[in-house]
Enzyme design. Sequence first.
Site, PDB file in Angstrom:
ATOM      1  N   ARG A  52       0.979  -1.177  -0.068  1.00 57.84           N
ATOM      2  CA  ARG A  52       0.021  -0.168  -0.172  1.00 57.84           C
ATOM      3  C   ARG A  52       0.856   1.316   0.013  1.00 57.84           C
ATOM      4  O   ARG A  52       2.274   1.170   0.088  1.00 57.84           O
ATOM      5  CB  ARG A  52      -0.991   0.006   1.031  1.00 57.84           C
ATOM      6  CG  ARG A  52      -0.781  -0.514   2.338  1.00 57.84           C
ATOM      7  CD  ARG A  52       0.509   0.004   3.160  1.00 57.84           C
ATOM      8  NE  ARG A  52       0.183   1.288   3.299  1.00 57.84           N
ATOM      9  CZ  ARG A  52       1.148   2.240   3.522  1.00 57.84           C
ATOM     10  NH1 ARG A  52       2.596   1.794   3.479  1.00 57.84           N
ATOM     11  NH2 ARG A  52       0.839   3.542   3.765  1.00 57.84           N
ATOM     12  N   GLY A  53       0.188   2.362   0.001  1.00 55.83           N
ATOM     13  CA  GLY A  53       1.036   3.535   0.035  1.00 55.83           C
ATOM     14  C   GLY A  53       1.034   4.079  -1.686  1.00 55.83           C
ATOM     15  O   GLY A  53       1.138   3.169  -2.564  1.00 55.83           O
ATOM     16  N   ALA A  54       0.537   5.193  -1.764  1.00 53.20           N
ATOM     17  CA  ALA A  54       0.365   5.647  -3.349  1.00 53.20           C
ATOM     18  C   ALA A  54       1.240   5.479  -4.226  1.00 53.20           C
ATOM     19  O   ALA A  54       1.301   4.804  -5.108  1.00 53.20           O
ATOM     20  CB  ALA A  54      -0.077   7.146  -3.262  1.00 53.20           C
ATOM     21  N   ARG A  95      -7.919  -0.020  -6.301  1.00 56.40           N
ATOM     22  CA  ARG A  95      -8.004   0.874  -5.217  1.00 56.40           C
ATOM     23  C   ARG A  95      -8.359   2.317  -6.112  1.00 56.40           C
ATOM     24  O   ARG A  95      -7.791   2.972  -6.501  1.00 56.40           O
ATOM     25  CB  ARG A  95      -6.831   1.282  -4.299  1.00 56.40           C
ATOM     26  CG  ARG A  95      -6.148   0.176  -3.728  1.00 56.40           C
ATOM     27  CD  ARG A  95      -6.613  -0.193  -2.484  1.00 56.40           C
ATOM     28  NE  ARG A  95      -6.808   0.719  -1.659  1.00 56.40           N
ATOM     29  CZ  ARG A  95      -6.002   1.117  -0.786  1.00 56.40           C
ATOM     30  NH1 ARG A  95      -4.577   0.719  -0.558  1.00 56.40           N
ATOM     31  NH2 ARG A  95      -6.171   2.404   0.223  1.00 56.40           N
ATOM     32  N   GLN A 200      -1.537   1.583  10.030  1.00 54.46           N
ATOM     33  CA  GLN A 200      -0.267   1.916   9.378  1.00 54.46           C
ATOM     34  C   GLN A 200       0.453   2.556  10.026  1.00 54.46           C
ATOM     35  O   GLN A 200       1.946   2.468  10.112  1.00 54.46           O
ATOM     36  CB  GLN A 200      -0.651   2.663   7.963  1.00 54.46           C
ATOM     37  CG  GLN A 200      -1.535   1.875   6.966  1.00 54.46           C
ATOM     38  CD  GLN A 200      -2.953   1.965   6.966  1.00 54.46           C
ATOM     39  OE1 GLN A 200      -3.619   2.646   8.082  1.00 54.46           O
ATOM     40  NE2 GLN A 200      -3.604   1.741   5.915  1.00 54.46           N
ATOM     41  N   ASP A 241      -2.761  10.548  -1.448  1.00 52.52           N
ATOM     42  CA  ASP A 241      -3.065   9.572  -2.511  1.00 52.52           C
ATOM     43  C   ASP A 241      -3.645  10.374  -3.803  1.00 52.52           C
ATOM     44  O   ASP A 241      -3.709   9.584  -4.830  1.00 52.52           O
ATOM     45  CB  ASP A 241      -4.037   8.652  -1.931  1.00 52.52           C
ATOM     46  CG  ASP A 241      -3.474   7.954  -0.801  1.00 52.52           C
ATOM     47  OD1 ASP A 241      -3.699   8.323   0.318  1.00 52.52           O
ATOM     48  OD2 ASP A 241      -3.468   6.670  -0.906  1.00 52.52           O
ATOM     49  N   ASN A 251      -6.101  11.903   1.221  1.00 51.84           N
ATOM     50  CA  ASN A 251      -5.127  11.106   1.916  1.00 51.84           C
ATOM     51  C   ASN A 251      -5.909  10.149   3.102  1.00 51.84           C
ATOM     52  O   ASN A 251      -7.269  10.355   3.135  1.00 51.84           O
ATOM     53  CB  ASN A 251      -4.137  11.773   2.809  1.00 51.84           C
ATOM     54  CG  ASN A 251      -2.854  11.249   3.158  1.00 51.84           C
ATOM     55  OD1 ASN A 251      -2.459  10.327   2.471  1.00 51.84           O
ATOM     56  ND2 ASN A 251      -2.533  11.603   4.372  1.00 51.84           N
ATOM     57  N   LYS A 252      -5.093   9.423   3.793  1.00 56.94           N
ATOM     58  CA  LYS A 252      -5.840   8.656   4.916  1.00 56.94           C
ATOM     59  C   LYS A 252      -6.725   8.795   5.667  1.00 56.94           C
ATOM     60  O   LYS A 252      -6.583  10.032   5.857  1.00 56.94           O
ATOM     61  CB  LYS A 252      -4.747   7.758   5.467  1.00 56.94           C
ATOM     62  CG  LYS A 252      -4.889   6.849   6.642  1.00 56.94           C
ATOM     63  CD  LYS A 252      -5.648   5.787   6.247  1.00 56.94           C
ATOM     64  CE  LYS A 252      -4.778   4.931   4.901  1.00 56.94           C
ATOM     65  NZ  LYS A 252      -5.689   4.313   4.111  1.00 56.94           N
TER      66      LYS A 252
END
Lengths: 353, 353
Positions: A52-54, A95, A200, A241, A251-252
Amino acid sequence: MKSLYRKELLTVQWRRNAVQIIDQTKLPNKLVYLRCTDHREIAKAIKSLVVRGAPAIGICAALALLLVTINSKAKTEKDLKTELERAGGLLISTRPTAVNINWAVKRILQISSSGKNVKEIKRLVKREALTMLNDDILTNKKMGRTGSDLFHDGDVVMTHCNAGSLATSTYGTALGVLRAAREDGKNLKVIATETRPVMQGSRLTAFELMHDDFDVRLISDTAVGYVMANKMIDKVIVGADRILCTGHVYNKIGTYQIAIMAHIHKIPFYVAAPVSTFDLKSSISEITIEDRSPEEITKIKNIFIAPKGINTINPAFDITPPNLITGIITELGLLEPPFQRSIDTIIRRSRRY
Amino acid sequence: MKSLYRKELLTVQWRRNAVQIIDQTKLPNKLVYLRCTDHREIAKAIKSLVVRGAPAIGICAALALLLVTINSKAKTEKDLKTELERAGGLLISTRPTAVNINWAVKRILQISSSGKNVKEIKRLVKREALTMLNDDILTNKKMGRTGSDLFHDGDVVMTHCNAGSLATSTYGTALGVLRAAREDGKNLKVIATETRPVMQGSRLTAFELMHDDFDVRLISDTAVGYVMANKMIDKVIVGADRILCTGHVYNKIGTYQIAIMAHIHKIPFYVAAPVSTFDLKSSISEITIEDRSPEEITKIKNIFIAPKGINTINPAFDITPPNLITGIITELGLLEPPFQRSIDTIIRRSRRY
């Protein structure tokens, strides 16, 4: 734990015709590498947050398309392009909010369209995907250079989710900036938020910063206001993101409320994101915010922490409006308000993809 | 789960010379009652959050002192009073922030001081402790009546932590208000925050509201800003652990930031608390905010969800300033801003303890 720390954290690698990724669902307890030789395995890994992580999922998508060309039995360039398009669609669907997968797929498809035959397409895709992998670390280091000046010796910095090595091929975006500041001789302390529901912050950021000997403390997401009110935070830095041309940052989940509280407590709030994170075409109404499974909230491993059958609202992302953001750190420099203008000047003019 | 729901949720009871409490650390998976016949068992249960919630731990402290008188072999009233004082000190030390234990201990010690001999002290303490237990539900129902008018049919109400049946002997403070509104024919929906680190929202509030057939949905603490920005919340209601004469409210960590976000999004923010929660003497600088064990954040049951050895900041409470509060619902009526004046008019004049 010590033995884990001796190994290097290389989140996404290309090794012997396979994509090797760290299985992040096993952290912080086990450091396990997963070898993927098929693009569907990558899609599954992205969907289930193994990776994960853009930036990391963008790179993985590019490498997944490289796997398509390696595994393809297509005889014509048309057939191979169809296979790449179909695989690209699958990858994008995993996603819907992060834009980096779209960016990567578009870039690979664009390159492949210039190939005149199967062999040339395969060669072009391979070169492009591996360039993207190599560029990722260079991009992160440039972002680090841009952002380092914003941080001072002794600063206590809050970060949310994981925008670190584990969100990129290595080095990180937001945490890359902190690494760069440290390389410049500044002693920073970090406060990481747990980042429920997927944690995370506690599983990944705390793990990776301890690995790199940062002074890091962990808080619950409920304690953000408390630490700010008690003047324990000098700056906030997060990743992104997707960033729109207006400066709205996806973002998250939880980023928006941290930005509100930073604003109220007069604490600078920075976003670090590569140019690939900018989506200059879409408007808010066009972007889906992923609503993820209730089980992320109700269970941890096999333990129920909420009554069975409870309904949930579980958005993966939120939107931070530009008025709450002090600056956006990119590999091309620092974007300052008004963001609509700085994004237009710096990002739009640089973009090929 | 269904079988659990058939039993009544009586959080604190006095049965056959023992205090019977629900072990809240086992919820939502098991409904287990614990029988305590010694005040030290009660102190341990309060410390380890087997029983929690400001009104509930106040009542438990009073009943713990009743147990002291029952178990005492003191021959003189002086010896018995010393035993009561010592036990009171132990009980107060378990949770330094919530004021209800102080209130209960003070009230029992005051009554005992009027007893002329051991037998009379025992009789007075028994009557007072059982009155306090009985008054708790009456107080909650009165608070419910005060607060019901503030809620309208169709309202979606956010609550944090657990200020319900499980935080009192039964019925609840904040959730008691929602129960009263429903008894008045209003159809309310509830959004409960998980409330990390101890998860009173997912484990207790979600459990008790499902038990009572409320329409309840669970969110992560990170999603508060999101649901407010998306206009999914009409009102917020929470309990309190201590309220100062200035209107500053000590409550579960995370309350302060919810109040900030409610303020920013123009959502009314209510506090429901009995008169016993008010501390008219102390100032902010005199009150300790409990910093609890890192394990609350780093472990769930035996599963590590953060790297071993990580440092944490884990305050149990935060302070919400009066300017963020729309109204404070008490059994004596609704307190409105300016709170310093309404607290002085309604609370100070009513107080015996």
